[in-house]
Design an enzyme around this catalytic site. Structure first.
Site, mmCIF file in Angstrom:
data_model
loop_
_atom_site.group_PDB
_atom_site.id
_atom_site.type_symbol
_atom_site.label_atom_id
_atom_site.label_comp_id
_atom_site.label_asym_id
_atom_site.label_seq_id
_atom_site.Cartn_x
_atom_site.Cartn_y
_atom_site.Cartn_z
ATOM 1 N N GLU A 111 0.826 -1.207 0.000
ATOM 2 C CA GLU A 111 0.000 0.000 0.000
ATOM 3 C C GLU A 111 0.864 1.263 0.000
ATOM 4 O OE1 GLU A 111 -4.181 -1.256 1.835
ATOM 5 O OE2 GLU A 111 -2.721 -0.824 3.400
ATOM 6 N N CYS A 124 3.405 8.567 1.400
ATOM 7 C CA CYS A 124 3.916 7.599 2.370
ATOM 8 C C CYS A 124 4.192 6.293 1.618
ATOM 9 C CB CYS A 124 2.865 7.424 3.469
ATOM 10 S SG CYS A 124 3.370 6.257 4.716
ATOM 11 N N CYS A 131 6.319 -7.086 7.343
ATOM 12 C CA CYS A 131 7.353 -6.498 8.203
ATOM 13 C C CYS A 131 7.835 -7.551 9.190
ATOM 14 C CB CYS A 131 6.756 -5.300 8.955
ATOM 15 S SG CYS A 131 7.986 -4.273 9.778
ATOM 16 N N CYS A 135 5.744 -4.811 15.968
ATOM 17 C CA CYS A 135 5.378 -3.792 16.967
ATOM 18 C C CYS A 135 3.908 -4.039 17.332
ATOM 19 C CB CYS A 135 5.553 -2.379 16.402
ATOM 20 S SG CYS A 135 7.259 -2.037 15.928
ATOM 21 N N CYS A 138 0.893 -1.983 15.791
ATOM 22 C CA CYS A 138 0.925 -1.709 14.348
ATOM 23 C C CYS A 138 0.275 -2.837 13.558
ATOM 24 C CB CYS A 138 2.380 -1.527 13.903
ATOM 25 S SG CYS A 138 2.543 -1.205 12.139
ATOM 26 N N CYS A 360 -1.425 6.127 9.860
ATOM 27 C CA CYS A 360 -0.201 5.484 10.370
ATOM 28 C C CYS A 360 -0.531 4.153 11.023
ATOM 29 C CB CYS A 360 0.420 6.310 11.489
ATOM 30 S SG CYS A 360 1.130 7.813 10.977
HETATM 31 N N1 SAH Z 1 9.259 0.490 10.375
HETATM 32 C C1 SAH Z 1 9.397 1.918 10.294
HETATM 33 C C2 SAH Z 1 8.488 2.519 9.265
HETATM 34 C C3 SAH Z 1 7.016 2.478 9.628
HETATM 35 S S1 SAH Z 1 6.556 4.101 9.930
HETATM 36 C C4 SAH Z 1 9.204 2.511 11.673
HETATM 37 O O1 SAH Z 1 8.833 1.775 12.574
HETATM 38 O O2 SAH Z 1 9.474 3.686 11.860
HETATM 39 C C5 SAH Z 1 4.995 3.995 10.579
HETATM 40 C C6 SAH Z 1 4.853 4.853 11.829
HETATM 41 O O3 SAH Z 1 3.527 4.681 12.333
HETATM 42 C C7 SAH Z 1 5.785 4.387 12.925
HETATM 43 O O4 SAH Z 1 6.177 5.446 13.750
HETATM 44 C C8 SAH Z 1 4.881 3.453 13.674
HETATM 45 O O5 SAH Z 1 5.384 3.177 14.937
HETATM 46 C C9 SAH Z 1 3.595 4.232 13.664
HETATM 47 N N2 SAH Z 1 2.429 3.383 13.939
HETATM 48 C C10 SAH Z 1 2.336 2.051 13.787
HETATM 49 N N3 SAH Z 1 1.102 1.621 14.144
HETATM 50 C C11 SAH Z 1 0.405 2.703 14.517
HETATM 51 C C12 SAH Z 1 -0.934 2.907 14.937
HETATM 52 N N4 SAH Z 1 -1.795 1.898 15.028
HETATM 53 N N5 SAH Z 1 -1.323 4.160 15.229
HETATM 54 C C13 SAH Z 1 -0.468 5.199 15.085
HETATM 55 N N6 SAH Z 1 0.809 5.066 14.668
HETATM 56 C C14 SAH Z 1 1.246 3.836 14.383
#
Ligand code: SAH
Length: 385
Positions: A111, A124, A131, A135, A138, A360
């Site tokens: 996406e 983005c 991945c 996390c 996420c 995000c």
């Molecule tokens: N792997 C990289 C790139 C992903 S960026 C990283 O971790 O930075 C995506 C961003 O959105 C990251 O800061 C991630 O932690 C955040 N994110 C992930 N899940 C989320 C959610 N459910 N709500 C808000 N932010 C989230």
């Protein structure tokens, strides 16, 4: 999905994804391109003309390249194509955010999201299918890593967005797509070489010409790769911090067990090019009752002391099955105020595209990693990060 509108049914922008043995000219570095064209017995300026057609004019097939002789175009078409990923779906949020689900030649999907704002437009971009990081908050983290994206697949996301925004030839002024964030699916520093190759092409002064100050790479903290990112690409860095103690960060960002906070902060302190005019962004997702106390805000300010830093507080975006809730608005404001009082810029990111699951952490595709036996006969074998 209440306000979402689907604006494009499944359709291909240019070449069929199964271009057989023909190789994609998109994604080759300038040097590689010149070598290929020299091998065809053509002078070097032809390679530069091709570059101009692909990255400045946005041509997606050879017939469009009218300044090239017919015989040269025919020769090219025998061996190459100018491929884009196939658009599997294209959705428009009620707030103007657009999301594409792109199908890659091997059938995997990723996406890409475009977020228009008053003074900028940010794309983005994804770096991997799935991945490895898991996390806990996420959505992408619930999808196993399928494979790294190749340079042309990373670039293809940008080219498709520019097709849709009608931004060819590359405009000098009045661009709609002004910024790129490597914040889509995947961990870009676990696919550094391909990300670097794609971004080098994006930054090339002839072509897409988006400067390194307009590009931000976000990492969950792959410490050994951070210096290379600063030295070789010089792009802005964002770090997904989300917790101020190793205990909590180990739990919600398991990569912390490998690269704990002290090592991560040391890598940030020495990030090449970080100074007050070019601060590192620390992303901090606001999780109700988990990481949003005032004591944690104070500890955050202490942790970032001495680092040219700004914060980006991200209200948690829910997804089906997520175990967390977003902090209350008052709590987020108090958290932000406390950081401002400590001298840190800590704006709250306005959630965009939630209605189409484009915000995000909401990105995910249906692609699954196949067992070795299932992969036999596929066009492209998955690589591991
Ligand atoms: N792997 C990289 C790139 C992903 S960026 C990283 O971790 O930075 C995506 C961003 O959105 C990251 O800061 C991630 O932690 C955040 N994110 C992930 N899940 C989320 C959610 N459910 N709500 C808000 N932010 C989230």
């Amino acid at each position: 999905m209440e306000c979402a509108a689907s604006i494009t049914p499944a359709s291909s922008v240019s070449e069929a994804p199964t271009a057989g043995a023909r190789r994609n000219l998109v994604g080759l570095t300038r040097e590689a391109r010149r070598a290929e064209i020299a091998a065809l017995g053509e002078p070097r300026f032809r390679a530069d003309q091709l570059w101009h057609w692909i990255y400045h004019r946005g041509a997606s097939d050879f017939p469009a390249m009218t300044s090239l002789s017919k015989s040269f175009r025919a020769k090219l078409a025998e061996q190459y194509h100018v491929g884009r990923p196939e658009i599997a779906s294209h959705q428009l949020s009620s707030d103007g955010t657009q999301k594409w689900l792109l199908r890659l030649p091997d059938g995997n999907e990723v996406e890409t999201v475009f977020i228009p704002e008053d003074d900028r437009g940010t794309l983005c971009v994804s770096s991997q299918v799935g991945c490895t990081l898991t996390c806990r908050f996420c959505h992408t983290g619930t999808q196993r890593l399928v494979r790294n994206l190749s340079p042309d697949e990373i670039l293809g996301q940008i080219m498709i967005a520019r097709d849709a925004l009608d931004e060819w030839p590359s405009p000098k002024d009045g661009r709609r797509l002004t910024n790129i964030v490597m914040m889509g699916m995947g961990e870009p520093l676990y696919n550094f070489d391909n990300v670097a190759q794609a971004l080098t092409i994006v930054m090339d002064p002839e072509g897409i010409t988006l400067g390194r100050r307009k590009i931000t790479l976000s990492t969950a903290g792959v410490v050994p790769m951070m210096a290379r990112c600063g030295k070789e690409l010089g792009v802005n860095l964002a770090v997904s911090l989300h917790a101020v103690t190793d205990e909590l960060r180990n739990h919600i960002v398991p990569l912390n067990k490998k690269y704990p906070l002290a090592e991560l902060m040391a890598a940030c302190r020495s990030y090449p090019g970080a100074h007050n005019a070019r601060r590192i962004t620390f992303e901090y997702v606001m999780l109700k009752g988990i990481n949003d106390s005032l004591a944690e805000a104070k500890e955050l300010a202490r942790l970032l002391k001495g680092i040219p830093a700004k914060l980006n507080l991200i209200p948690f975006n829910p997804w089906p099955g997520s175990e967390y809730e977003c902090s209350d608005w008052d709590t987020i404001e108090r958290f932000s105020d406390s950081l401002f009082a400590a001298g840190l810029s800590a704006p709250v990111r306005r959630p965009r595209g939630r209605d189409i699951m484009a915000a995000c952490g909401q990105l995910k595709s249906a692609s699954e990693k196949l067992r070795k036996s299932q992969r036999v006969g596929r066009t492209a074998a998955p690589q591991s990060a």
